[in-house]
Scaffold this motif. Structure first.
Motif, PDB file in Angstrom:
ATOM      1  N   GLY A  85      48.859  66.539   1.183  1.00 42.03           N
ATOM      2  CA  GLY A  85      48.136  65.271   1.074  1.00 42.03           C
ATOM      3  C   GLY A  85      48.872  64.243   0.242  1.00 42.03           C
ATOM      4  N   ILE A  86      49.309  64.621  -0.950  1.00 40.29           N
ATOM      5  CA  ILE A  86      49.982  63.662  -1.831  1.00 40.29           C
ATOM      6  C   ILE A  86      51.369  63.314  -1.302  1.00 40.29           C
ATOM      7  N   GLY A  87      52.038  64.275  -0.654  1.00 35.19           N
ATOM      8  CA  GLY A  87      53.337  63.984  -0.056  1.00 35.19           C
ATOM      9  C   GLY A  87      53.234  62.926   1.037  1.00 35.19           C
ATOM     10  N   LEU A  88      52.261  63.085   1.944  1.00 39.94           N
ATOM     11  CA  LEU A  88      52.057  62.094   2.996  1.00 39.94           C
ATOM     12  C   LEU A  88      51.600  60.751   2.415  1.00 39.94           C
ATOM     13  N   PHE A  89      50.806  60.801   1.365  1.00 34.16           N
ATOM     14  CA  PHE A  89      50.363  59.579   0.691  1.00 34.16           C
ATOM     15  C   PHE A  89      51.578  58.771   0.210  1.00 34.16           C
ATOM     16  N   ALA A  90      52.560  59.453  -0.370  1.00 35.44           N
ATOM     17  CA  ALA A  90      53.768  58.775  -0.846  1.00 35.44           C
ATOM     18  C   ALA A  90      54.529  58.133   0.313  1.00 35.44           C
ATOM     19  N   ALA A 136      55.142  53.993   1.012  1.00 41.51           N
ATOM     20  CA  ALA A 136      56.457  53.386   1.233  1.00 41.51           C
ATOM     21  C   ALA A 136      56.487  52.594   2.537  1.00 41.51           C
ATOM     22  N   ALA A 137      55.808  53.098   3.564  1.00 46.43           N
ATOM     23  CA  ALA A 137      55.780  52.418   4.863  1.00 46.43           C
ATOM     24  C   ALA A 137      55.064  51.071   4.793  1.00 46.43           C
ATOM     25  N   THR A 138      54.136  50.910   3.836  1.00 47.74           N
ATOM     26  CA  THR A 138      53.388  49.659   3.715  1.00 47.74           C
ATOM     27  C   THR A 138      54.303  48.479   3.414  1.00 47.74           C
ATOM     28  N   ALA A 139      55.425  48.744   2.794  1.00 46.83           N
ATOM     29  CA  ALA A 139      56.370  47.667   2.473  1.00 46.83           C
ATOM     30  C   ALA A 139      56.915  46.983   3.722  1.00 46.83           C
ATOM     31  N   LEU A 140      56.737  47.586   4.893  1.00 48.20           N
ATOM     32  CA  LEU A 140      57.317  47.046   6.126  1.00 48.20           C
ATOM     33  C   LEU A 140      56.323  46.279   6.984  1.00 48.20           C
ATOM     34  N   VAL A 141      55.036  46.244   6.628  1.00 48.53           N
ATOM     35  CA  VAL A 141      54.041  45.637   7.510  1.00 48.53           C
ATOM     36  C   VAL A 141      54.160  44.115   7.512  1.00 48.53           C
ATOM     37  N   PHE A 176      53.772  48.732  -3.559  1.00 49.19           N
ATOM     38  CA  PHE A 176      53.533  49.939  -2.769  1.00 49.19           C
ATOM     39  C   PHE A 176      54.704  50.917  -2.886  1.00 49.19           C
ATOM     40  N   LEU A 177      55.907  50.389  -3.002  1.00 49.43           N
ATOM     41  CA  LEU A 177      57.066  51.270  -3.196  1.00 49.43           C
ATOM     42  C   LEU A 177      56.986  51.974  -4.543  1.00 49.43           C
ATOM     43  N   ALA A 178      56.527  51.263  -5.575  1.00 47.53           N
ATOM     44  CA  ALA A 178      56.386  51.875  -6.898  1.00 47.53           C
ATOM     45  C   ALA A 178      55.350  52.994  -6.865  1.00 47.53           C
ATOM     46  N   ALA A 186      53.803  58.823  -6.779  1.00 49.26           N
ATOM     47  CA  ALA A 186      53.150  59.902  -6.033  1.00 49.26           C
ATOM     48  C   ALA A 186      54.126  61.044  -5.766  1.00 49.26           C
ATOM     49  N   ALA A 187      55.376  60.706  -5.454  1.00 45.19           N
ATOM     50  CA  ALA A 187      56.393  61.736  -5.224  1.00 45.19           C
ATOM     51  C   ALA A 187      56.647  62.544  -6.490  1.00 45.19           C
ATOM     52  N   ALA A 188      56.630  61.878  -7.648  1.00 49.98           N
ATOM     53  CA  ALA A 188      56.839  62.581  -8.915  1.00 49.98           C
ATOM     54  C   ALA A 188      55.687  63.548  -9.205  1.00 49.98           C
TER      55      ALA A 188
END
Length: 401
Positions: free
Chosen positions: A85-90, A94-99, A171-173, A178-180
């Protein structure tokens, strides 16, 4: 995946890790609040009320996701589902930066909410695996102390990022943080649901657990009460950017005021952790609910008479958030109390209901925004009264016991 013995961590590290996992949901909402006006301009959103959907749809997805992750955590284990869950959340953050359009943003926010649900429902099941009753409420409150630091810091983090970078950087931050947390879980989180207690998901069992939960008056009334409290939180979070832009004309004050109100929530958690075992879960939460209703009623009257100022808003809203926290932590514990070995599935069913109903109620309040700040305490007062009515119906014999 290697099974780690339960309680392999010290209590401070366990509480810290659980808190950081739970904080992912708040971080995913609060850090981007200062950027909502800029997001609206960037994506060419004409109606400012439509930007509230960026918050509301996250909560809605959060509700749907709890059904998925709660059930799967009873089958595949808590740790595995948290990592997924948290991995996909991260990745989705990151993908939100491209919308480049609002529909695309809302789609990603829905999916982010689904994945963030793992941080809510599975961590509640982890705590329920190890604790129960007043001790469980104390653990939840202790973890909320760190969890509530996020609303204090996240909007300021968002504003700081906006000083030097465009809104996608927020969103990238969040993705990096989340990855950490995901790495920390992978290395240190114990598995609290051993293989011998796991059950494969099936429709018959889901219906059986649902019927079990529905036949437990305590579970039903406090799940309803949590939904009411969540709706007040959603309306508050959704309306804050517009309140500071339209009413106070001081958008730069959003983050500091949000932090002060969040400190009230943190104070409520500390107070609850200190007193809940001495006074009892019901006495603490029911007294806090009465205070919540009184404060929101006073705030509503004060705003309706045109007396609202920035100072009065901070004081009254801070008291509202403190009382709400005392209610919510204990209501959650009470709703989980009868669930026992089916904690994961029960928590997911309760979570779906509270998040979906809470997002709908909160969204309904927010969409009626016309520039009158009294809307916020009015909605909170009505939701608090509804929560109290539910408790009177289902648990009145132990109202202050």
């Amino acid at each position: 995946m290697t099974e780690t013995p339960a309680k392999a961590l010290s209590f401070p590290e366990f509480a810290a890790l659980v808190s950081c996992v739970m904080a992912m949901t708040a971080l995913g909402i609060d850090a981007m609040l200062p950027a909502l006006p800029e997001i609206g301009r960037s994506l060419r959103v004409d109606n400012a009320n439509h930007l509230q959907w960026v918050v509301a749809i996250f909560f809605f997805g959060h509700g749907l996701g709890q059904l998925i992750f709660g059930i799967l955590s009873d089958w595949l284990g808590r740790k595995r589902m948290l990592l997924i869950g948290i991995g996909l959340f991260a990745v989705l953050m990151a993908a939100t930066a491209l919308v480049s359009t609002l529909p695309a943003l809302l789609t990603l926010r829905l999916l982010q909410g689904v994945c963030a649900a793992s941080a809510s429902v599975v961590t509640r099941a982890v705590v329920r695996d190890l604790y129960s009753g007043a001790q469980m409420a104390r653990v939840m409150s202790t973890s909320y102390v760190m969890f509530l630091a996020v609303p204090v810091l996240a909007p300021s983090l968002g504003q700081l990022i906006l000083l030097v970078l465009p809104w996608p950087a927020i969103f990238l931050a969040i993705a990096v943080l989340a990855a950490a947390v995901c790495a920390w879980m992978w290395l240190r989180l114990p598995e609290t649901h051993p293989p011998e207690r796991r059950q494969r998901p099936n429709l018959r069992r889901l219906i059986s657990v649902a019927l079990f939960v529905l036949t437990q008056p305590v579970s039903v009334v406090y799940t309803l009460a949590v939904a009411c409290m969540l709706s007040t939180m959603l309306a508050y979070v959704s309306l804050m950017p517009q309140i500071f832009h339209d009413v106070f004309a001081k958008p730069q004050w959003l983050a500091p005021v949000f932090a002060v109100c969040a400190l009230g929530m943190a104070a409520g958690s500390v107070l609850n952790a200190t007193l809940v075992e001495k006074l009892g879960v019901r006495r603490m939460s029911h007294t806090a609910l009465v205070v919540f209703i009184i404060v929101t009623f006073i705030h509503m009257v004060w705003a309706f008479t045109g007396q609202e100022t920035l100072i009065s808003f901070v004081v009254l809203q801070g008291l509202t958030m403190t009382a709400m926290t005392l209610c919510t932590a204990n209501f959650n514990a009470l709703s989980m109390e009868p669930t026992g070995a089916v904690a994961g599935t029960a928590a997911s069913l309760q979570g779906v209901f509270t998040a979906v109903v809470g997002s709908c109620l909160g969204g309904f309040v927010g969409q009626h925004w016309t520039g009158d700040i009294a809307l916020l305490p009015l909605g909170a007062c009505l939701c608090g009264a509804l929560a109290f009515a539910c408790i009177l119906v289902g648990d009145r014999k132990r109202l202050f016991g």
